[in-house]
Structures are given as C-alpha cells and as structure tokens.
Write a protein that holds these residues in place. Structure first.
Motif, mmCIF file in Angstrom:
data_model
loop_
_atom_site.group_PDB
_atom_site.id
_atom_site.type_symbol
_atom_site.label_atom_id
_atom_site.label_comp_id
_atom_site.label_asym_id
_atom_site.label_seq_id
_atom_site.Cartn_x
_atom_site.Cartn_y
_atom_site.Cartn_z
ATOM 1 N N UNK A 3 0.819 -1.209 0.000
ATOM 2 C CA UNK A 3 0.000 0.000 0.000
ATOM 3 C C UNK A 3 0.854 1.260 0.000
ATOM 4 N N UNK A 4 2.127 1.123 0.483
ATOM 5 C CA UNK A 4 2.984 2.297 0.590
ATOM 6 C C UNK A 4 3.673 2.633 -0.732
ATOM 7 N N UNK A 5 3.704 1.666 -1.658
ATOM 8 C CA UNK A 5 4.349 1.917 -2.937
ATOM 9 C C UNK A 5 3.459 2.778 -3.817
ATOM 10 N N UNK A 6 4.092 3.666 -4.558
ATOM 11 C CA UNK A 6 3.355 4.547 -5.460
ATOM 12 C C UNK A 6 3.399 3.989 -6.874
ATOM 13 N N UNK A 7 2.252 3.996 -7.529
ATOM 14 C CA UNK A 7 2.191 3.590 -8.925
ATOM 15 C C UNK A 7 2.660 4.752 -9.787
ATOM 16 N N UNK A 8 3.557 4.451 -10.726
ATOM 17 C CA UNK A 8 4.092 5.498 -11.603
ATOM 18 C C UNK A 8 3.222 5.607 -12.854
ATOM 19 N N UNK A 9 2.631 6.755 -13.042
ATOM 20 C CA UNK A 9 1.866 7.018 -14.250
ATOM 21 C C UNK A 9 2.598 8.079 -15.064
ATOM 22 N N UNK A 10 2.892 7.781 -16.320
ATOM 23 C CA UNK A 10 3.617 8.770 -17.131
ATOM 24 C C UNK A 10 2.771 10.024 -17.349
ATOM 25 N N UNK A 11 3.442 11.172 -17.325
ATOM 26 C CA UNK A 11 2.758 12.418 -17.623
ATOM 27 C C UNK A 11 2.560 12.510 -19.130
ATOM 28 N N UNK A 12 1.321 12.796 -19.527
ATOM 29 C CA UNK A 12 0.988 12.925 -20.943
ATOM 30 C C UNK A 12 0.879 14.412 -21.273
ATOM 31 N N UNK A 13 1.546 14.819 -22.354
ATOM 32 C CA UNK A 13 1.492 16.196 -22.838
ATOM 33 C C UNK A 13 0.848 16.194 -24.207
ATOM 34 N N UNK A 14 -0.188 17.029 -24.377
ATOM 35 C CA UNK A 14 -1.034 16.964 -25.556
ATOM 36 C C UNK A 14 -0.719 18.089 -26.539
ATOM 37 N N UNK A 15 -0.615 17.700 -27.790
ATOM 38 C CA UNK A 15 -0.427 18.661 -28.875
ATOM 39 C C UNK A 15 -1.703 18.720 -29.699
ATOM 40 N N UNK A 16 -2.339 19.901 -29.713
ATOM 41 C CA UNK A 16 -3.564 20.100 -30.483
ATOM 42 C C UNK A 16 -3.210 20.472 -31.920
ATOM 43 N N UNK A 99 -8.688 27.148 -30.874
ATOM 44 C CA UNK A 99 -7.560 27.915 -31.377
ATOM 45 C C UNK A 99 -6.574 27.155 -32.232
ATOM 46 N N UNK A 100 -6.406 25.833 -31.961
ATOM 47 C CA UNK A 100 -5.288 25.126 -32.584
ATOM 48 C C UNK A 100 -5.666 23.839 -33.305
ATOM 49 N N UNK A 101 -6.921 23.410 -33.209
ATOM 50 C CA UNK A 101 -7.313 22.120 -33.788
ATOM 51 C C UNK A 101 -8.476 22.285 -34.754
ATOM 52 N N UNK A 102 -8.337 23.236 -35.671
ATOM 53 C CA UNK A 102 -9.330 23.423 -36.741
ATOM 54 C C UNK A 102 -10.738 23.590 -36.171
ATOM 55 N N UNK A 103 -10.832 24.442 -35.145
ATOM 56 C CA UNK A 103 -12.128 24.741 -34.518
ATOM 57 C C UNK A 103 -12.844 23.471 -34.044
ATOM 58 N N UNK A 104 -12.064 22.539 -33.482
ATOM 59 C CA UNK A 104 -12.658 21.333 -32.921
ATOM 60 C C UNK A 104 -12.730 20.153 -33.865
ATOM 61 N N UNK A 105 -12.290 20.312 -35.106
ATOM 62 C CA UNK A 105 -12.344 19.209 -36.079
ATOM 63 C C UNK A 105 -11.090 18.337 -36.034
#
Length: 310
Positions: A3-16, A99-105
């Motif tokens: 229970x004391x161990x931490x699960x490592x989750x990679x940080x995700x960085x998103x490019x729109x 702003x960056x992903x073709x108005x949501x498309x």
C-alpha cells in the motif's frame, strides 16, 4: 505491491492540431518545432519586461538601471529566437480546440513526456559529439505565476544588480576628492571588470525568455519542446552564416516559417499514449486505432472529446 508503494503514471502532454497535421505526424513519425515569434501570441518572449520591471521596483533599483535592463531584453529578443512545439497537460480543453485544432475538427495527440525527454537528450548528445547539424531541444514547463517567474529570474537578476553596485553603469571619476590614488585605482579596476561582465551576464536571460507567459494564459497549462535559435540582426549575416543549418522552411498563410524536423526515434518507450478526437471530428475511433497501428503506434488509447461544442 504494498500500500505504501506509489504507482508510476507517465505524464501525458497533448499537442492540439488539425487532422491533416495529425496524419503527417503519424505517417512521417516526426514532429516540427516552429519559430515561436511567428505564432499568434504577439507577446511571445516579451512578458519578461513586466516581470523584470516589477523586480527592479521591489529591489529599489534606479530608473537608469531599469531602463538599461529593459534595453538589454529588447536586444536579446532581436538576436535570439526559439523553435517550439506547444503542448498542454490537458487533452480536452475547449479553448485549445478552438484555437489550434481546426475549430474542434482536429485531434490532440498525447505524447509521453518521458519519451520526449529521452529523445531530447539523445539529440543533445549527438549534437555535442558529432556537430552534424542536429538541433537539440529541451522539454520546458511554462510558468504563469509571477512569484514563480521571479524565482526563475532571481539568479541572473541579482548577478546583474551586483554589477550595478560595483559601478558598471557609473561614470568614471578621474579626479576623486575623497579617495587616495591607490583606492581610486582599485575601484576603477573593479568598475571596468563590472562593465565587461555586464553584457555577458544579461545573456543569461536568453534562457528564460520563452519560459514565462502572462497569467491570463494559465488555463493552457503549457509545456514546450524548445530549441533556441539565433536571430541575426542584419540581412548580410543571414547571407553569409550557417545560422539555418538543419533548419527548413514551410509556407503558412502569408509568411515563411522556419522549423526543424524531429524524427520520433526508438528510445525504448512509446512516444504516443493517447489520441483525443475533437468535438467536431466525426472519424470512427476504430479507424484511428487502425491508422495508428498500421504506422507502428500500438496500444494508443483513442477517445472522444467530452466538450459539447458544435
């Protein structure tokens, strides 16, 4: 696992990006870092003026010192630029879709931050060892809070104001009345050393010009892949130097934009972990999964935006 161990989750960085840009990234297995000065935010690199001005007031510096520093910052913006790829910690943000992903498309591509850091280190080592024109980059987190920004700039700022105190901006006194000749010679030597060091010390701000932004942009939670690029002030220098070694150009609207192509090389972990389809993107998720697998991107989670935007 305890229970004391931490699960490592990679940080995700998103490019729109628009769907055609997503298609290009996947099929070419590469990304582009483009000149940030030609982006939509005309204050790119200039927010530092606001922060340094406040720091001068807080440190009770003179108006001459403040004007000198602002002038140095203006000079740095003229001679130094940055090639960047913008990313966000949030993969489903309405302002980014608009702003960056073709108005949501378009889509947001979720890159593995650890992968990007490994790739940046590989390119840095290659650049240092081979000098083959490989452009390195760093993974940089954008700071929006002014207290964080001032802490970032504290060391170069205090280094410069010490030089001010050592006489870097003070005019020479050729016939002092309260100093012995020996004292005068010592002080004059220190003053000349301070003058010599002042210009060099100001260059340290170059490292941070594109790491801070107006707090009004804080919703973006932006990160960047950043490669610093000289920006010579004369056309003659452009025609005679190799400043654009390893740099390509692409047309965009009414301008040519410098960029570097960064191949998504194998580094032992997956480059892309998730793809989010924009609120106006009608592509079936199965098509996207198949497209990714056919191009070597396996086990990528594909989801749809939850934004009710039409």
């Amino acid at each position: 696992m305890s229970d004391l161990e931490e699960t490592h989750y990679p940080l995700i960085l998103y490019h729109y990006c628009p769907t055609d840009a997503f298609h290009s990234i996947v099929t070419s297995r590469s990304i582009w870092l483009s000149d940030v000065s030609l982006a939509s935010d005309f204050l790119e690199g200039k927010w530092i003026h606001e922060v340094i001005s406040e720091m001068c007031d807080e440190y009770e510096r003179t108006q001459d010192e403040k004007e000198y520093l602002i002038g140095q910052l203006d000079g740095l913006l003229k001679i130094g630029g940055a090639l960047v790829l913008c990313l966000s910690e949030k993969g489903d943000l309405l302002s980014q879709w608009r702003g960056y992903a073709d108005d949501g498309r378009g889509v947001s591509i979720g890159f593995n931050k650890e992968y990007l850091e490994r790739l940046g280190n590989i390119r840095l080592n290659r650049s240092n060892e081979n000098k083959d024109g490989t452009n390195s980059f760093n993974v940089r987190k954008i700071l929006y809070d002014k207290s964080d920004q001032k802490l970032l700039l504290k060391d170069p700022f205090e280094r410069i104001i010490k030089l001010f105190d050592d006489g870097a901006l003070r005019k020479s006194k050729r016939f002092p009345t309260l100093l012995t000749p020996d004292d005068d010679g010592k002080i004059e030597k220190e003053r000349k050393q301070a003058i010599t060091q002042l210009g060099t010390s100001a260059l340290y701000f170059m490292l941070y010009l594109y790491d801070i932004k107006n707090p009004s942009f804080s919703e973006e939670l932006e990160w960047r892949l950043q490669s610093l690029m000289p920006r010579p002030h004369s056309d003659e220098y452009y025609s005679q130097s190799d400043v654009f070694r390893g740099v390509d150009f692409r047309p965009r609207n009414e301008k040519l934009v410098p960029y570097i192509n960064v191949a998504l090389e194998e580094v032992g972990i997956s480059p892309v972990l998730q793809v989010v389809l924009g609120p106006k993107n009608i592509t079936p998720t199965g098509y996207v999964i198949g497209f990714l697998r056919e191009n070597g991107f396996k086990d990528v989670i594909v989801t749809r935006s939850s934004a009710s935007y039409r």
